[in-house]
Write a protein that holds these residues in place. Structure first.
Motif: not given
Ligand SMILES: [Zn+2]
Ligand SMILES: [Zn+2]
Ligand SMILES: [Zn+2]
Length: 168
Positions: A5-7, A75-77, A105-110
């Motif tokens: 959802x976050x991504x 930032x959302x992640x 999800x954070x790792x992907x966005x990062x």
């Protein structure tokens, strides 16, 4: 909210994300004069379709829509993972199955945002982005997104409050 959802969240970011955007902008000294003046994207130097990234001030960095979206997603992640971790006891001490989707999800966005490896925690310890010990630093993001880790801290000079993982 799940990691997926976050991504994939559409639409404009909420104020908590907008407030942190300034910390994603490279330092003024690292930018060209045109980037500092808002004539070029601060990330890719595109010169068209540039909304301002922050509120009115003497410094007016702008970013193109695709570059901005990458940082909004990051930032959302980060905030979604932090939101989970700050209310989750397992996240403070061990690998947490409930937080895993958000961590992923954070790792992907990062990575998509081209951010640095290793990640330096608030205590000074370097951690791989994929480390299972990496956690958001669960205090107010007054200086932008920050990180912490579970388990023992290898930085003896770190204040106890800088490392959620060692506070028992
Ligand atoms: Zn751009
Ligand atoms: Zn958790
Ligand atoms: Zn540490």
């Amino acid at each position: 909210m799940t990691g997926a959802d976050v991504l994939l969240l559409p639409g404009e970011p909420d104020p908590s994300v907008v407030r942190l955007m300034i910390f994603e902008v490279p330092a003024a000294r690292a930018l060209t004069r045109r980037q500092n003046n808002g004539d070029e994207c601060v990330w890719c130097s595109a010169a068209e379709g540039l909304p301002p990234l922050c509120g009115p001030s003497a410094w007016r960095p702008h970013g193109c829509a695709p570059c901005r979206q990458i940082r909004v997603t990051y930032l959302r992640a980060y905030l979604a993972w932090k939101g989970h971790a700050q209310d989750c006891e397992p996240c403070r001490t061990e690998w947490c199955p409930d937080g895993w989707g958000l961590a992923l999800a954070h790792g992907i966005a990062y990575e998509v945002a081209g951010k640095e490896e290793p990640v330096y925690c608030a205590c000074g310890c370097p951690l791989s982005r994929t480390s299972r010990r990496l956690r958001p630093y669960v205090t107010d993001c007054l200086t932008g997104p920050r990180y912490s880790h579970t388990g023992p801290c290898t930085n003896p000079g770190a204040p106890a409050s800088a490392d959620e993982g060692t506070r028992r």
